[in-house]
Scaffold this motif. Structure first.
Motif, mmCIF file in Angstrom:
data_model
loop_
_atom_site.group_PDB
_atom_site.id
_atom_site.type_symbol
_atom_site.label_atom_id
_atom_site.label_comp_id
_atom_site.label_asym_id
_atom_site.label_seq_id
_atom_site.Cartn_x
_atom_site.Cartn_y
_atom_site.Cartn_z
ATOM 1 N N ALA A 1 0.872 -1.181 0.000
ATOM 2 C CA ALA A 1 0.000 0.000 0.000
ATOM 3 C C ALA A 1 0.907 1.229 0.000
ATOM 4 N N SER A 2 0.980 1.912 -1.164
ATOM 5 C CA SER A 2 1.914 3.039 -1.272
ATOM 6 C C SER A 2 1.168 4.351 -1.524
ATOM 7 N N GLY A 3 1.912 5.454 -1.448
ATOM 8 C CA GLY A 3 1.314 6.768 -1.686
ATOM 9 C C GLY A 3 0.349 7.138 -0.572
ATOM 10 N N ASP A 4 -0.588 8.005 -0.930
ATOM 11 C CA ASP A 4 -1.589 8.441 0.054
ATOM 12 C C ASP A 4 -2.661 7.357 0.166
ATOM 13 N N VAL A 5 -2.811 6.812 1.354
ATOM 14 C CA VAL A 5 -3.755 5.707 1.564
ATOM 15 C C VAL A 5 -4.793 6.128 2.596
ATOM 16 N N LEU A 6 -6.054 5.844 2.313
ATOM 17 C CA LEU A 6 -7.136 6.086 3.270
ATOM 18 C C LEU A 6 -7.696 4.740 3.696
ATOM 19 N N PHE A 7 -8.042 4.623 4.966
ATOM 20 C CA PHE A 7 -8.542 3.338 5.481
ATOM 21 C C PHE A 7 -9.710 3.605 6.416
ATOM 22 N N ALA A 8 -10.725 2.764 6.352
ATOM 23 C CA ALA A 8 -11.849 2.893 7.297
ATOM 24 C C ALA A 8 -12.373 1.516 7.671
ATOM 25 N N ALA A 9 -12.765 1.363 8.936
ATOM 26 C CA ALA A 9 -13.354 0.101 9.400
ATOM 27 C C ALA A 9 -14.410 0.390 10.446
ATOM 28 N N THR A 10 -15.510 -0.366 10.391
ATOM 29 C CA THR A 10 -16.546 -0.304 11.426
ATOM 30 C C THR A 10 -16.659 -1.688 12.064
ATOM 31 N N GLY A 11 -16.788 -1.717 13.380
ATOM 32 C CA GLY A 11 -16.956 -2.991 14.071
ATOM 33 C C GLY A 11 -18.333 -3.569 13.790
ATOM 34 N N VAL A 12 -18.394 -4.857 13.518
ATOM 35 C CA VAL A 12 -19.683 -5.540 13.365
ATOM 36 C C VAL A 12 -20.027 -6.205 14.690
ATOM 37 N N THR A 13 -19.121 -7.081 15.160
ATOM 38 C CA THR A 13 -19.262 -7.646 16.501
ATOM 39 C C THR A 13 -18.295 -6.889 17.418
ATOM 40 N N ASP A 14 -18.546 -6.925 18.714
ATOM 41 C CA ASP A 14 -17.650 -6.242 19.654
ATOM 42 C C ASP A 14 -16.229 -6.761 19.501
ATOM 43 N N GLY A 15 -15.265 -5.845 19.586
ATOM 44 C CA GLY A 15 -13.876 -6.258 19.442
ATOM 45 C C GLY A 15 -12.972 -5.541 20.417
ATOM 46 N N ASN A 16 -11.669 -5.793 20.295
ATOM 47 C CA ASN A 16 -10.711 -5.193 21.227
ATOM 48 C C ASN A 16 -10.501 -3.710 20.967
ATOM 49 N N MET A 17 -10.683 -3.271 19.724
ATOM 50 C CA MET A 17 -10.499 -1.848 19.433
ATOM 51 C C MET A 17 -11.793 -1.181 18.994
ATOM 52 N N LEU A 18 -12.613 -1.913 18.277
ATOM 53 C CA LEU A 18 -13.875 -1.348 17.785
ATOM 54 C C LEU A 18 -15.060 -2.059 18.420
ATOM 55 N N LYS A 19 -16.009 -1.250 18.886
ATOM 56 C CA LYS A 19 -17.232 -1.846 19.433
ATOM 57 C C LYS A 19 -18.113 -2.311 18.274
ATOM 58 N N GLY A 20 -18.938 -3.276 18.533
ATOM 59 C CA GLY A 20 -19.860 -3.751 17.501
ATOM 60 C C GLY A 20 -21.067 -2.840 17.382
ATOM 61 N N VAL A 21 -21.845 -3.060 16.338
ATOM 62 C CA VAL A 21 -23.076 -2.276 16.127
ATOM 63 C C VAL A 21 -24.062 -2.592 17.253
ATOM 64 N N LYS A 22 -24.731 -1.522 17.749
ATOM 65 C CA LYS A 22 -25.769 -1.712 18.785
ATOM 66 C C LYS A 22 -27.099 -1.188 18.224
ATOM 67 N N PHE A 23 -28.133 -1.973 18.407
ATOM 68 C CA PHE A 23 -29.461 -1.521 17.994
ATOM 69 C C PHE A 23 -30.162 -1.012 19.253
#
Ligand code: VTB
Length: 327
Positions: free
Chosen positions: A273-295
């Protein structure tokens, strides 16, 4: 030469990182509705549909280079598919549901992920395995070496961190192909977090060891996931190396068709992955860094991280979607 305009044009629109949040949020919410239902295929399908819908609203001329598969096997978000409503020409790596099994079983760390870079800046990795090794930021360059033994890598990381090997925690996927690796790590006295799936999260977890308890990732997982993880690490800092496992002639030919000229090459993060890189992630299930979706009663809550390599900005976004029609 006008340096200002040159450096600006080589960078992607900074608003795009925010737009990308919507794309991963939509995929994660769709997948989360299928959480714990035991149907991996359906969870993946709804995430793909939602991500594709949102992706086509982005002001880009995007080309998918890491997607759901080759055109003949994946009807949507296949490699080569053009997406977006028009704009800068970019390459896209995505996984609408990274960890379909995790989601179907409602276990930790399934994600919706996407990375965007300039044309030709993401490795066109075939859907084969990749041997991977990764650490987070703050280590001297060259601390890890994919060609060194796990023992040597563990000692190098411990030395650089200023601790004992027994205080190093590694992350490895729980697979029989890792039997020897696991035995060697244990012989050194380091701890292992064995994960069932989801090595994009496993690698990203090395970037915040205090939070996640993971210092070092080692082992063999999917090559497309390797490129996604490399894109994330480019933004947060860290080091990663990967080598495609092309153990049959068919795989070697497939890789060659995608432009891989040296089948035994060890890629460093910057080559994936070179140059200018953009990255995005959303948690689906609860995780160590990202919480999962809550209804919730007031709407749907999402937890997303968006990052950019050229600025090194990492943003954590708690979304409350009170109007839930679009999901
Ligand atoms: C790997 C890993 C992924 O699936 O592709 C794995 O990189 C599949 O491995 O993160 P196996 O063939 O050994 O099952 C994930 O864990 C989830 O997509």
């Amino acid at each position: 030469m006008d340096m200002t305009s040159t450096s600006t044009s080589s960078k992607l629109d900074r608003m795009l990182t925010m737009e990308m949040a919507r794309v991963v949020e939509a995929a994660a919410v769709a997948a989360a509705r299928e959480r714990g239902q035991g149907d991996e295929k359906r969870a993946d399908q709804v995430a793909v549909d939602a991500m594709r819908r949102e992706l086509n609203n982005l002001p880009i001329s995007g080309r998918i280079v890491i997607g759901e598969g080759e055109r003949d096997e994946a009807p949507m978000l296949y490699i080569g598919e053009e997406v977006g409503s028009g704009g800068p020409e970019v390459d896209i790596a995505l996984d609408p549901l990274e960890g379909t099994t995790i989601c179907a079983k409602n276990q930790p760390n399934s994600l919706a992920v996407i990375a965007i870079a300039g044309r030709g800046n993401l490795l066109y990795a075939p859907d084969v395995y990749m041997e991977k090794i990764a650490i987070g930021p703050g280590y001297p360059e060259g601390t890890i070496d994919i060609d060194a033994s796990p023992t040597d890598n563990l000692h190098a990381v411990a030395r650089a961190k200023g601790c004992k090997v027994s205080e190093i925690s590694t992350c490895v996927m729980d697979r029989s192909r890792h039997t020897e690796l696991i035995a060697e790590i244990r012989k050194c006295g380091a701890a292992i977090r064995l994960i069932g799936d989801g090595d994009v999260a496993g690698i990203i977890h090395t970037t915040e060891p205090e939070e996640t308890g993971i210092d070092l990732y080692m082992g063999i997982g999917g090559a497309p996931e390797g490129v996604l993880a490399a894109a994330a690490l480019r933004c947060t800092g860290g080091q990663m190396q990967g080598r495609l496992i092309l153990d049959t002639e068919e795989k070697e030919q497939r890789a060659a068709r995608m432009g891989v000229t040296d089948p035994g090459k060890a890629y460093i993060m910057e080559e994936m992955a070179s140059g200018d890189v953009l990255f995005a992630a959303t948690g689906v299930t609860d995780g160590n860094m990202l919480k999962g979706v809550k209804f919730g009663r007031n709407g749907i809550m999402t937890h997303t991280v968006v990052m950019r390599s050229s600025s090194g900005t990492v943003r954590w976004i708690n979304g409350l979607h009170s109007s839930t029609e679009k999901f």
